[in-house]
Scaffold this active site. Structure first.
Site, mmCIF file in Angstrom:
data_model
loop_
_atom_site.group_PDB
_atom_site.id
_atom_site.type_symbol
_atom_site.label_atom_id
_atom_site.label_comp_id
_atom_site.label_asym_id
_atom_site.label_seq_id
_atom_site.Cartn_x
_atom_site.Cartn_y
_atom_site.Cartn_z
ATOM 1 N N ASP A 150 0.836 -1.191 0.000
ATOM 2 C CA ASP A 150 0.000 0.000 0.000
ATOM 3 C C ASP A 150 0.878 1.250 0.000
ATOM 4 O O ASP A 150 1.856 1.335 0.749
ATOM 5 C CB ASP A 150 -0.898 -0.028 1.242
ATOM 6 C CG ASP A 150 -1.762 1.205 1.391
ATOM 7 O OD1 ASP A 150 -2.630 1.413 0.537
ATOM 8 O OD2 ASP A 150 -1.549 1.958 2.357
ATOM 9 N N GLU A 185 1.583 -0.508 -4.982
ATOM 10 C CA GLU A 185 0.628 0.537 -5.311
ATOM 11 C C GLU A 185 1.487 1.778 -5.536
ATOM 12 O O GLU A 185 2.020 2.346 -4.576
ATOM 13 C CB GLU A 185 -0.367 0.775 -4.175
ATOM 14 C CG GLU A 185 -1.373 1.862 -4.527
ATOM 15 C CD GLU A 185 -2.300 2.224 -3.364
ATOM 16 O OE1 GLU A 185 -3.474 2.540 -3.633
ATOM 17 O OE2 GLU A 185 -1.844 2.200 -2.204
#
Length: 713
Positions: A351, A387
């Site tokens: 993330d 990401e």
């Protein structure tokens, strides 16, 4: 209180380690003046049964060994030191702290003002220390027995170019599944239950990418509103599987997680974890003191250099972990290796990955973190997905990650959405996205599978909502519909939300098929959002992070329309798996395969000729053909000989009028066979007897050129 024997113990391994005879406890703190280990008999215990001062300190690590401790022992720490926020220190021994290396955590927080290191509401805010004891509201770490019968468990090691990812939520996937026993719904064990696994296998899924399962904080604001942190992007225990997805929380969550992995591996399905190492659930300078903040705030967090009371925030959550400190990097690396070696997971999706690459303020493409990963003999061999954006300056880094990393390709998502929405000028970029995004990845020596292609993910509209809403409907999140993205590149086709108008229903179903087929026939690694194959809706909510209810849970009670979409998805994935030209490892060259052969890739106009420069520049062009020759495959068999696929022609019409598309002339005997048409999904494969095919408005056709058409595909 009982009196436990206390031996010196060892600094490593960090955390609480059961060796079959006793437990070694070890905690890093560079700036602490004293550390106390607190033992408890009950998860809600407000008073410890024993408080043990750790007198041994080796290389900034405090440690002891308790020969009388056993698995199941509940514990936490109290760390003494200066409370001086403006100097970066927030020690407060009145606050019980979770072990950063804790392998299991007994439950969730019980929110109260006592969890904060300062008195809530004080005029000087966090500059004043709070002396209330927090132990009654803090869950306890649990000493675990790591023993588990893995048997013959082996990682599937699916090659990247054969990988199909299914992004899903442990609870949301199984909470409403009628084939899962009620007591297992929403749990790790439910995720690996036979009907769920059989569904994944029937689709052709090779990997599940699970939304965060590290123990996480349910935000106080949300809890008091009757909501929760459903997605889990608020970690507080990087080694502990979240207790909320377990049947039992006394350390059994570790066993249950391992059982899930073992069951999925048995079915040939890899397990990829969505991990959040960029921040923790302790928030900004006004957040609670739960773990790292009270253990060594200055070492673990990025602080503002001109006033260390405040945190650097590249995440939008209030804090960022300090990737400049070796012990923070060590904690993350130890966590990653633990999940691979002890929990047997197959990879990670990071993330807000650019946060991990920020050496100072700038994103450093070859940052320390990535160098360490690259040389690690364990982690360099698993699937690593970034990401590639964060909220800090220069945070959009699609295409800039090192060799060995794949990335969520946000440019793929946006371009494909805009093409099917009929936005002008999308054709030129579409060619790059369909063919593997060589413009993003080829120059750095990476391959097609660096691109994780997706149209939808947990963050945004579902596929059904992408074709049903043009405005977000996040009112239930409690932020006056101000949260979530305002630019979704979506189209509702006439009515915002559900409708029974036949024409609108018809075009919406076709658009779902268009998105799925385009995704699965593009070069790169396809990722499907769990439930999209069955028409899952979030009722227009494009930021359902706090919705632990029917808005987020997969509905397994399928309508006839949903069942048709499911069968269509299965058909597309069967085509993907059966033809190696659809899953290349290397980029196309656009050159002939041999001296007198065909190009590996050609872009075709509706008249059957190749696209010219002026065609690419036409903003109103919305029809494109992608011709891939059957020899344009880089797969080999066990003897090293090339595996040839079928020559395929992918036709896409993103416009509002039908077109006739002339089929290109091919060398060699054979005929064109229509394999799939999103405008007529129920029509079986058939031989095309004319020189052109009818390409309906807003539709996609896949054809193959075959010498032997006796067995349709």
């Amino acid at each position: 209180m009982r009196n436990m024997r206390v031996w010196p113990g060892q600094p490593y391994p960090l955390g609480a380690s059961w060796d079959g005879e006793g437990v070694n406890f070890s905690l890093f703190s560079e700036h602490a003046e004293r550390v106390e280990l607190c033992l408890y008999d009950h998860p809600d215990g407000a008073e410890e049964t024993e408080r043990i001062r750790l007198r041994e300190r080796t290389n900034l690590i405090w440690h002891c060994y308790l020969p009388d401790a056993r698995p199941g022992q509940l514990y936490g720490y109290r760390v003494h030191g200066p409370y001086a926020p403006e100097e970066g220190h927030r020690f407060n021994h009145h606050k019980l702290l979770l072990d950063p290396y804790g392998k299991a955590i007994s439950g969730n927080l019980k929110w109260s003002d006592a969890l904060y290191g300062y008195p809530i509401g004080h005029t000087e805010q966090d500059l004043v220390v709070d002396t209330r004891d927090s132990a009654g509201g803090i869950p306890k770490c649990v000493v675990i027995d790591p023993a588990f019968t893995w048997g013959g468990d082996r990682p599937p090691k699916t090659p990247w170019n054969r990988t199909v990812i299914y992004e899903c939520h442990v609870k949301g996937t199984t909470k409403c599944h009628p084939g899962v026993p009620p007591e297992l719904r929403g749990t790790y064990l439910g995720m690996a239950y036979d009907p769920v696994v059989e569904h994944l296998q029937s689709l052709g899924i090779t990997a599940v990418e699970l939304l965060p399962v590290h123990q996480f904080v349910r935000d106080r604001r949300l809890v008091e509103m009757g909501l929760t942190n459903y997605w889990g992007y608020n970690s507080i225990g990087f080694f502990a599987p979240d207790v909320g997805y377990a049947v039992s929380g006394t350390g059994q969550q570790v066993y249950e997680f391992k059982s899930m992995v073992k069951g999925l591996h048995r079915a040939g399905i890899e397990v990829i974890l969505d991990v959040v190492y960029n921040h923790t659930g302790e928030g900004n300078h006004l957040g609670p003191t739960l773990s790292l903040r009270g253990i060594d705030n200055k070492a673990y967090y990025r602080l503002m250099p001109d006033n260390q009371r405040f945190y650097m925030d590249f995440t939008g959550t209030g804090n960022s972990l300090n990737m400049l400190h070796p012990s923070t990097i060590q904690m993350i690396m130890d966590s990653l290796r633990y999940w691979v070696m002890e929990m047997h997971v197959d990879g990670f999706r990071f993330d807000l990955a650019p946060v991990l690459a920020r050496e100072l303020f700038e994103v450093n493409r070859l940052g320390t973190f990535f160098d360490i990963i690259q040389q690690d003999p364990v982690l360099s061999q698993v699937k690593l997905i970034a990401e590639p954006w964060d909220v800090g300056p220069g945070g959009y880094q699609v295409g800039n990650f090192p060799v060995g990393w794949a990335e969520w390709n946000g440019k793929y998502r946006d371009n494909v959405r805009r093409f099917w929405r009929e936005d002008p000028g999308q054709i030129a970029e579409l060619a790059y996205r369909l063919s593997g995004s060589s413009d993003l990845y080829a120059m750095s020596g990476r391959r097609t599978y660096a691109s994780i292609n997706f149209v939808t993910c947990h963050d945004g509209f579902t596929l059904n909502d992408l074709v049903s809403y043009e405005r977000k409907h996040n009112e239930g999140n409690g932020d006056n519909n101000q949260d979530g993205s305002d630019e979704n590149y979506s189209r509702n086709w006439g009515v915002d939300g559900p409708t029974d108008v036949p024409e609108i229903v018809r075009i919406r179903e076709r658009m779902k098929r268009n998105f799925l087929a385009a995704l699965l026939f593009s070069q790169g690694v396809p990722m499907i959002l769990g439930g999209d194959e069955m028409g899952r809706t979030q009722r227009g909510n494009n930021n359902a992070y706090c919705q632990d209810n029917e808005i987020s849970w997969v509905n397994w009670d399928l309508s006839p329309r949903d069942r048709k979409l499911l069968e269509f998805t299965r058909k597309c994935l069967k085509i993907f798996h059966s033809n190696p030209v659809l899953r290349r490892r290397t980029f196309f060259t656009g050159r002939p395969l041999s001296a007198d052969g065909d190009k590996d890739l050609a872009w075709i106009r509706p008249d059957g000729d190749e696209m010219a420069d002026e065609d690419w520049a036409d903003p109103d062009r919305r029809v494109l053909g992608m011709l891939v020759h059957g020899e344009a495959t880089d797969e080999v068999n066990e003897r090293g000989r090339p595996i040839f696929g079928d020559t395929v022609l992918l036709l896409m019409n993103g416009g509002s009028r039908a077109r006739y598309f002339a089929l290109p002339r091919m060398d060699g005997a054979g005929v064109w066979q229509e394999v799939l048409d999103t405008a007529r999904p129920s029509v079986p494969s058939r031989v095309v007897k004319k020189r052109a095919v009818h390409l309906a408005a807003h539709s996609l056709i896949l054809l193959r050129y075959a010498e032997d058409v006796g067995v349709p595909r």
